[in-house]
Design a protein around this motif. Structure first.
Motif, PDB file in Angstrom:
ATOM      1  N   UNK A 154      58.615-104.407-104.377  1.00 18.46           N
ATOM      2  CA  UNK A 154      58.493-103.901-102.892  1.00 18.46           C
ATOM      3  C   UNK A 154      59.449-103.960-101.719  1.00 18.46           C
ATOM      4  N   UNK A 155      60.921-105.231-102.575  1.00 18.12           N
ATOM      5  CA  UNK A 155      62.207-105.041-102.018  1.00 18.12           C
ATOM      6  C   UNK A 155      63.381-104.062-102.499  1.00 18.12           C
ATOM      7  N   UNK A 156      62.554-104.353-104.119  1.00 20.88           N
ATOM      8  CA  UNK A 156      63.699-102.849-104.533  1.00 20.88           C
ATOM      9  C   UNK A 156      63.105-101.142-104.273  1.00 20.88           C
ATOM     10  N   UNK A 157      61.330-101.090-103.285  1.00 22.78           N
ATOM     11  CA  UNK A 157      61.393-100.090-103.069  1.00 22.78           C
ATOM     12  C   UNK A 157      62.096-100.129-101.887  1.00 22.78           C
ATOM     13  N   UNK A 158      62.334-100.581-100.981  1.00 26.58           N
ATOM     14  CA  UNK A 158      62.898-100.590 -99.513  1.00 26.58           C
ATOM     15  C   UNK A 158      64.366-100.691 -99.673  1.00 26.58           C
ATOM     16  N   UNK A 159      64.909-100.847-100.396  1.00 30.39           N
ATOM     17  CA  UNK A 159      66.402-100.649-100.731  1.00 30.39           C
ATOM     18  C   UNK A 159      65.766 -99.049-101.001  1.00 30.39           C
ATOM     19  N   UNK A 160      65.145 -98.597-101.981  1.00 36.30           N
ATOM     20  CA  UNK A 160      66.041 -97.872-102.409  1.00 36.30           C
ATOM     21  C   UNK A 160      65.767 -96.467-101.471  1.00 36.30           C
ATOM     22  N   UNK A 161      64.342 -96.237-101.470  1.00 34.12           N
ATOM     23  CA  UNK A 161      63.288 -95.639-100.016  1.00 34.12           C
ATOM     24  C   UNK A 161      62.842 -96.241 -98.886  1.00 34.12           C
ATOM     25  N   UNK A 162      62.472 -97.219 -98.431  1.00 31.12           N
ATOM     26  CA  UNK A 162      61.993 -98.194 -97.034  1.00 31.12           C
ATOM     27  C   UNK A 162      62.685 -97.652 -96.131  1.00 31.12           C
ATOM     28  N   UNK A 163      64.762 -97.577 -96.312  1.00 31.69           N
ATOM     29  CA  UNK A 163      65.262 -98.039 -95.001  1.00 31.69           C
ATOM     30  C   UNK A 163      65.607 -96.651 -95.011  1.00 31.69           C
ATOM     31  N   UNK A 164      65.322 -95.975 -95.259  1.00 37.05           N
ATOM     32  CA  UNK A 164      65.289 -94.320 -94.781  1.00 37.05           C
ATOM     33  C   UNK A 164      63.822 -93.813 -94.142  1.00 37.05           C
ATOM     34  N   UNK A 165      62.807 -94.448 -94.197  1.00 35.30           N
ATOM     35  CA  UNK A 165      61.510 -93.043 -94.007  1.00 35.30           C
ATOM     36  C   UNK A 165      61.091 -94.008 -92.336  1.00 35.30           C
ATOM     37  N   UNK A 166      61.585 -92.733 -92.423  1.00 40.70           N
ATOM     38  CA  UNK A 166      61.721 -93.342 -90.743  1.00 40.70           C
ATOM     39  C   UNK A 166      60.300 -92.631 -89.958  1.00 40.70           C
ATOM     40  N   UNK A 167      60.106 -92.730 -89.281  1.00 41.71           N
ATOM     41  CA  UNK A 167      58.753 -93.319 -88.429  1.00 41.71           C
ATOM     42  C   UNK A 167      58.816 -92.998 -87.164  1.00 41.71           C
ATOM     43  N   UNK A 168      58.161 -91.778 -85.951  1.00 45.32           N
ATOM     44  CA  UNK A 168      58.546 -91.711 -85.000  1.00 45.32           C
ATOM     45  C   UNK A 168      56.445 -92.236 -84.344  1.00 45.32           C
ATOM     46  N   UNK A 169      57.299 -93.044 -83.593  1.00 49.03           N
ATOM     47  CA  UNK A 169      55.884 -94.039 -82.818  1.00 49.03           C
ATOM     48  C   UNK A 169      55.571 -93.478 -81.476  1.00 49.03           C
ATOM     49  N   UNK A 170      54.696 -92.923 -80.752  1.00 52.00           N
ATOM     50  CA  UNK A 170      54.489 -92.330 -79.228  1.00 52.00           C
ATOM     51  C   UNK A 170      53.555 -93.287 -78.540  1.00 52.00           C
ATOM     52  N   UNK A 171      53.913 -93.187 -77.536  1.00 49.67           N
ATOM     53  CA  UNK A 171      53.065 -94.589 -76.686  1.00 49.67           C
ATOM     54  C   UNK A 171      53.001 -93.320 -75.477  1.00 49.67           C
ATOM     55  N   UNK A 172      51.964 -93.681 -74.478  1.00 49.51           N
ATOM     56  CA  UNK A 172      52.134 -93.109 -73.126  1.00 49.51           C
ATOM     57  C   UNK A 172      51.816 -94.358 -72.570  1.00 49.51           C
ATOM     58  N   UNK A 173      52.143 -94.564 -71.776  1.00 49.79           N
ATOM     59  CA  UNK A 173      52.350 -95.958 -70.661  1.00 49.79           C
ATOM     60  C   UNK A 173      52.467 -94.792 -69.343  1.00 49.79           C
ATOM     61  N   UNK A 174      50.739 -96.102 -68.134  1.00 46.92           N
ATOM     62  CA  UNK A 174      50.449 -95.528 -66.885  1.00 46.92           C
ATOM     63  C   UNK A 174      50.910 -96.486 -65.957  1.00 46.92           C
ATOM     64  N   UNK A 175      51.532 -95.483 -65.505  1.00 42.68           N
ATOM     65  CA  UNK A 175      51.718 -96.944 -63.952  1.00 42.68           C
ATOM     66  C   UNK A 175      51.204 -95.888 -62.399  1.00 42.68           C
ATOM     67  N   UNK A 176      50.894 -96.838 -61.514  1.00 43.25           N
ATOM     68  CA  UNK A 176      50.676 -96.423 -60.689  1.00 43.25           C
ATOM     69  C   UNK A 176      51.570 -95.723 -59.500  1.00 43.25           C
ATOM     70  N   UNK A 177      52.897 -96.631 -59.259  1.00 46.19           N
ATOM     71  CA  UNK A 177      54.222 -96.234 -58.584  1.00 46.19           C
ATOM     72  C   UNK A 177      54.727 -95.045 -58.943  1.00 46.19           C
ATOM     73  N   UNK A 178      54.425 -94.246 -60.137  1.00 47.68           N
ATOM     74  CA  UNK A 178      54.999 -93.293 -61.116  1.00 47.68           C
ATOM     75  C   UNK A 178      55.561 -92.467 -60.247  1.00 47.68           C
TER      76      UNK A 178
END
Length: 409
Positions: free
Chosen positions: A131-155
């Motif tokens: 896993x550590x070898x994979x992390x150096x070879x591929x994992x460090x550039x395994x970019x992920x887009x994480x999406x969130x919807x946040x609700x606010x009363x006073x927006x």
């Protein structure tokens, strides 16, 4: 010199112990010789890079990072293997003593090491090793887009559906693959967010690290602009400088470079994001962190010219600032954006099931969305990497947050 001698002796002792497991499972000597060769190569490369390499001193260059990464990988393999072997050796020692004291044979001798346990130890140790070898070879550039919807009363009404892209912890001095970074920058632009917010640590230590990448990051685009704050590494505090003037100049150069790249750097100040008659206060503080980290952030100063009733987004690099000051502040900061932890670049995440990293013992708010006292915090897992030149389980992150007006019930 003494510390290097201690390191060499300890490393050789660990490696010799693991070698016994290899000799137990196979009669073929080439396994042992291969292990010896790899162990020596990792150790000698680490010593060379940190004593006589191209960049000596405390500057963590790319070759140094890889030397550290390979050493970490080897040590992890050795230590996990030894945990199994040592437990068996305790059993063997007790068994040998028992036979001497109470058995028919009065001559002391250790029972043979069991091949099954050696196989089990090496098999389990191979998992983090790989896993550590994979992390150096591929994992460090395994970019992920994480999406969130946040609700606010006073927006404010006009900002319902407003989209923010957050990136953090670029650490440009660690990059070694331009095509991968080009891909990530393009991925950020594909989100087509209204505003782009960068929450600190553009470099590891020196402005010069960002210069080869400045043209690429200048292409980042958002219709309402891109804003930034400083992180703890941006001040150049972790390397020696010949004079304080050179250190100060390095920081001023970084501020100027960010401006050239199109970032509006907020130094304990605010801006308003406007849509028609509505507005959001965007507040940015310099680094503020617990446990010896720089405390240049001044929340009172940054918010001195905004309204208490404004809808507020705070950019603060270190999430400990939110924990220790922001959520207790008289002003209500609806959303704080941080980074800093990198999620330790190591952990286990299965959405909806588990989110764990050793960094949680240092930072209770270490990755993702949190809510306390009606206020949200997002801790970005980081765009780049530092120290260990890889990522395992905690991938580089591009955060997309959509603000929503909570529906009346």
């Amino acid at each position: 010199m003494i510390r290097w001698l201690i390191f060499v002796l300890a490393y050789i002792a660990l490696s010799f112990y693991v070698l016994q497991a290899l000799r137990t499972i196979s009669k073929q000597p080439w396994w042992s010789w291969l292990y010896i060769a790899v162990s020596l190569a990792v150790m000698l490369n680490f010593i060379y890079q940190f004593t006589a390499g191209e960049e000596t001193g405390r500057v963590l260059s790319i070759p140094k990072s890889y030397a550290f990464g390979f050493l970490l990988t080897m040590l992890t393999f050795n230590i996990i293997t030894i945990l199994f072997l040592f437990s068996e050796d305790i059993y063997r020692l007790i068994s040998g003593l028992y036979q001497k004291l109470y058995g028919a044979e009065k001559q002391f001798g250790l029972p043979a090491r069991r091949r099954f346990l050696s196989l089990l130890a090496l098999g389990i140790a191979a998992v983090p090793f790989g896993a550590l070898l994979y992390g150096m070879y591929k994992g460090k550039y395994n970019f992920k887009v994480l999406k969130y919807n946040l609700e606010f009363d006073d927006l404010p009404d006009s900002f319902d559906g407003y989209q923010i892209t957050q990136i953090s912890d670029i650490h440009s001095g660690s990059f070694d693959d331009r095509k991968k970074i080009e891909y990530a920058v393009d991925l950020i632009n594909q989100q087509k967010s209204d505003v782009l917010l960068f929450t600190g640590d553009m470099v590891n230590n020196m402005t010069s690290e960002m210069e080869p990448w400045a043209d690429l990051f200048s292409t980042l685009d958002a219709k309402d602009g891109k804003f930034s704050v400083l992180g703890n590494h941006d001040y150049g505090d972790y390397i020696p400088w010949e004079t304080e003037e050179l250190k100060s100049k390095n920081l001023e150069d970084l501020k100027a470079l960010q401006k050239q790249m199109g970032f509006d750097l907020l130094l304990n100040e605010h801006r308003y994001l406007k849509k028609g008659e509505d507005k959001i206060a965007l507040v940015g503080v310099e680094n503020w962190g617990k446990g010896g980290f720089k405390k240049a952030g001044d929340l009172k100063k940054a918010a001195s010219q905004i309204n208490e009733n404004d809808f507020k987004i705070l950019m603060s690099h270190d999430p400990s600032h939110w924990e220790m000051e922001v959520i207790k502040d008289a002003y209500h900061y609806h959303l704080t954006l941080s980074g800093h932890t990198h999620g330790m670049q190591f952990g286990i995440e299965i959405p909806g099931w588990i989110k764990w990293s050793p960094v949680k013992w240092r930072y209770p708010y270490w990755a993702g969305i949190y809510k306390e006292m009606g206020q949200f915090l997002n801790v970005n897992r980081g765009f780049g990497f530092l120290g260990y030149p890889g990522r395992v389980g905690i991938w580089p992150e591009i955060t997309v947050i959509t603000l929503r007006k909570k529906a009346l019930t």
